[in-house]
Design a protein around this motif. Structure first.
Motif, short mmCIF file in Angstrom:
data_model
loop_
_atom_site.label_atom_id
_atom_site.label_comp_id
_atom_site.label_asym_id
_atom_site.label_seq_id
_atom_site.Cartn_x
_atom_site.Cartn_y
_atom_site.Cartn_z
N PRO A 125 14.26 3.97 9.55
CA PRO A 125 14.34 4.76 10.80
C PRO A 125 13.08 4.80 11.65
CG PRO A 125 14.24 6.18 8.94
CD PRO A 125 14.37 4.77 8.33
N LYS A 126 12.07 4.09 10.91
CA LYS A 126 10.59 4.07 11.68
C LYS A 126 10.49 2.59 12.32
CE LYS A 126 8.40 7.95 9.24
NZ LYS A 126 7.23 8.85 9.43
N ALA A 127 11.60 1.96 12.38
CA ALA A 127 11.41 0.54 12.62
C ALA A 127 12.11 0.15 13.50
CB ALA A 127 11.43 -0.40 11.32
N VAL A 128 12.04 -0.82 14.26
CA VAL A 128 13.03 -1.82 15.20
C VAL A 128 12.90 -2.91 14.73
CG1 VAL A 128 12.98 -0.28 17.17
CG2 VAL A 128 11.23 -2.08 16.99
N LEU A 129 14.16 -3.73 14.89
CA LEU A 129 14.15 -5.37 14.51
C LEU A 129 13.97 -6.00 16.00
CD1 LEU A 129 17.10 -5.33 12.16
CD2 LEU A 129 14.76 -5.21 11.68
N TRP A 130 13.00 -7.01 16.33
CA TRP A 130 12.78 -7.67 17.38
C TRP A 130 13.10 -9.14 17.43
CZ3 TRP A 130 7.36 -9.22 19.24
CH2 TRP A 130 7.43 -9.79 20.45
N ASN A 131 13.78 -9.80 18.39
CA ASN A 131 13.86 -11.28 18.58
C ASN A 131 12.98 -11.52 19.86
OD1 ASN A 131 14.48 -13.88 19.01
ND2 ASN A 131 16.54 -13.43 18.33
N PRO A 132 12.01 -11.98 19.35
CA PRO A 132 10.84 -12.38 20.47
C PRO A 132 11.36 -13.53 21.40
CG PRO A 132 10.05 -12.99 18.44
CD PRO A 132 11.14 -12.38 18.06
N ALA A 133 12.58 -14.16 21.07
CA ALA A 133 13.11 -15.29 21.77
C ALA A 133 13.82 -14.92 22.89
CB ALA A 133 13.78 -16.25 20.99
N THR A 134 14.37 -13.61 22.68
CA THR A 134 15.39 -13.27 23.66
C THR A 134 15.16 -11.94 24.19
OG1 THR A 134 16.68 -11.91 21.94
CG2 THR A 134 17.48 -14.02 22.39
N ALA A 135 13.95 -11.06 23.92
CA ALA A 135 13.35 -9.87 24.51
C ALA A 135 12.01 -9.89 24.91
CB ALA A 135 13.88 -8.66 23.66
N PRO A 136 11.35 -9.19 25.55
CA PRO A 136 9.96 -9.19 25.69
C PRO A 136 9.31 -8.31 24.66
CG PRO A 136 10.94 -8.04 27.71
CD PRO A 136 12.09 -8.80 26.87
N PHE A 137 8.07 -8.56 24.30
CA PHE A 137 7.51 -7.35 23.52
C PHE A 137 7.18 -5.98 24.18
CE2 PHE A 137 3.53 -5.04 22.89
CZ PHE A 137 3.65 -5.03 21.40
N ASP A 138 7.25 -5.99 25.53
CA ASP A 138 7.19 -4.53 25.94
C ASP A 138 8.55 -3.77 25.73
OD1 ASP A 138 4.64 -4.92 26.72
OD2 ASP A 138 5.22 -5.53 28.88
N GLU A 139 9.49 -4.63 25.71
CA GLU A 139 10.87 -3.99 25.16
C GLU A 139 10.78 -3.28 23.65
OE1 GLU A 139 15.61 -5.09 24.94
OE2 GLU A 139 14.34 -6.08 26.34
N ASP A 173 16.34 -0.64 13.04
CA ASP A 173 16.63 -1.28 11.80
C ASP A 173 17.24 -0.14 10.95
OD1 ASP A 173 16.10 -2.20 9.13
OD2 ASP A 173 13.95 -2.45 9.29
N PRO A 174 18.50 -0.95 10.47
CA PRO A 174 19.40 0.18 9.74
C PRO A 174 18.80 0.63 8.51
CG PRO A 174 20.22 -2.16 9.65
CD PRO A 174 19.06 -2.08 10.73
N ARG A 175 17.79 -0.10 7.86
CA ARG A 175 17.20 0.32 6.79
C ARG A 175 16.12 1.26 6.75
NH1 ARG A 175 18.31 -5.57 6.01
NH2 ARG A 175 16.08 -5.62 6.80
N GLY A 235 0.90 -1.31 -0.08
CA GLY A 235 0.07 0.08 0.09
C GLY A 235 0.82 1.32 0.09
N PRO A 236 0.18 2.12 -0.10
CA PRO A 236 0.95 3.59 -0.23
C PRO A 236 1.72 4.18 0.90
CG PRO A 236 -1.31 4.13 -0.65
CD PRO A 236 -1.23 2.68 -0.55
N LYS A 237 1.14 3.73 1.97
CA LYS A 237 1.57 4.31 3.31
C LYS A 237 2.45 3.22 3.88
CE LYS A 237 -2.51 7.17 3.88
NZ LYS A 237 -3.62 7.53 4.49
N GLU A 238 2.86 2.28 3.36
CA GLU A 238 3.73 1.27 4.26
C GLU A 238 5.14 1.95 4.50
OE1 GLU A 238 5.88 -2.97 3.03
OE2 GLU A 238 4.85 -2.03 1.57
N ALA A 239 5.75 2.80 3.95
CA ALA A 239 7.10 3.27 4.23
C ALA A 239 7.13 4.17 5.20
CB ALA A 239 7.63 3.87 2.90
N ALA A 240 5.69 4.98 5.45
CA ALA A 240 5.49 5.94 6.43
C ALA A 240 5.12 5.37 7.85
CB ALA A 240 4.46 6.64 5.81
N ARG A 241 4.81 3.97 7.97
CA ARG A 241 4.47 3.53 9.23
C ARG A 241 5.67 2.98 9.98
NH1 ARG A 241 0.38 0.85 5.53
NH2 ARG A 241 -1.66 2.02 5.96
N ARG A 242 5.40 3.45 11.49
CA ARG A 242 6.18 2.74 12.34
C ARG A 242 5.96 1.32 12.45
NH1 ARG A 242 8.42 5.83 16.16
NH2 ARG A 242 7.58 8.20 16.24
N ARG A 243 6.74 0.58 12.66
CA ARG A 243 6.90 -0.87 12.76
C ARG A 243 7.77 -1.79 13.53
NH1 ARG A 243 5.64 -2.85 7.98
NH2 ARG A 243 5.26 -0.62 7.43
#
Length: 198
Positions: free
Chosen positions: A95-109, A91-93, A70-78
Motif C-alpha cells: 500500500p506504500k508503493a506505486v508501479l510505474w511504467n516510464p515508457a508510457t507515463a512521466p515521472f511527475d505522474e 502496487d497490489p502487494r 534493511g529493517p525499514k524496507e517495508a515501511a518506505r514509500r516507493r
C-alpha cells in the motif's frame, strides 16, 4: 521541466531531489551474472552510509527485481519501475508503493500518485533504473567504489564495461565529481559524490 514543477506557467507537482546510491566492484558491477548481490560488496561502512541515506528519503525508486533491504524496507514509500503496467497504478502487494511504467507515463505522474512530500527520492537500482534517472537528472549520485572483483555481472549503468567506467557514464551525462572520501580503509572502499556542475 523546472525544479518547481512549472510547465508553461502552470503549477504542477514539485519534483523531489533525486539521489542515486550504488556500490560497485572494480569492474563497475552492482550484481553478479545471476543478478544476486555479491557478498564481496557487502561492506559494513557502506551499508551504514546507505541505510542512513535511505532514512533521509521521502521515497525509494527501484526496479521490480531490486530492493534496498534493511529493517525499514517495508515501511518506505516507493516507486517500482516495471513494464508490466500501462502507466502508474497502486502496487497490489504494497500500500506504500506505486508501479510505474516510464515508457508510457512521466515521472511527475508517478511522484504525484505516490503522494510523497517533495523531499528526496533515493534511486537504488538496478541497471535500467539507474540509467533512466541519468536522463531525468540526478541532483547527486553516491558511487561507492569497492576494490572487490565481480568480473562478469550486471553493471551500474548501461554502457559500463569494455573500457567504459561508471565515472565515464556519469561524465557523459554532465555530472562532475564533487568529493571523494574513504569509507573503509581496511578494504580500500571509497565514496564518490557526483552531481551537476555549479
Amino acid at each position: 521541466h523546472r525544479r518547481d514543477g512549472r510547465v508553461n506557467g502552470m503549477m504542477t507537482v514539485k519534483r523531489p531531489r533525486i539521489e542515486g546510491f550504488a556500490i560497485v566492484s572494480r569492474e563497475g558491477m552492482i550484481a553478479g551474472s545471476d543478478s544476486s548481490f555479491p557478498e564481496v560488496l557487502k561492506i559494513p561502512a557502506d551499508q551504514e552510509f546507505y541505510q542512513a541515506s535511505l532514512n533521509r528519503a521521502s521515497a525509494v525508486a527501484n526496479g521490480r527485481h531490486s530492493a534496498e533491504g534493511g529493517p525499514k524496507e517495508a515501511a518506505r514509500r516507493r516507486i517500482v519501475l516495471t513494464r508490466r503496467v500501462r502507466r502508474v497504478t497502486p502496487d497490489p502487494r504494497n500500500p506504500k508503493a506505486v508501479l510505474w511504467n516510464p515508457a508510457t507515463a512521466p515521472f511527475d505522474e508517478a511522484w504525484q500518485r505516490l503522494g510523497a512530500d517533495d523531499g528526496m527520492l533515493a534511486v537504488v537500482g538496478g541497471t535500467d533504473v539507474f540509467s533512466l534517472f541519468l536522463t531525468l537528472g540526478y541532483d547527486a549520485f553516491f558511487l561507492t567504489r569497492a576494490q572487490a572483483s565481480v568480473p562478469r555481472g550486471r553493471p551500474v549503468f548501461a554502457g559500463v564495461g569494455a573500457g567504459t567506467t561508471p565515472e565515464d557514464v556519469l561524465k557523459m551525462h554532465g555530472l562532475v565529481l564533487r568529493k571523494t572520501r574513504m569509507l573503509d580503509s581496511a578494504t580500500g572502499t571509497l565514496l564518490e559524490e557526483w552531481g551537476p556542475p555549479g
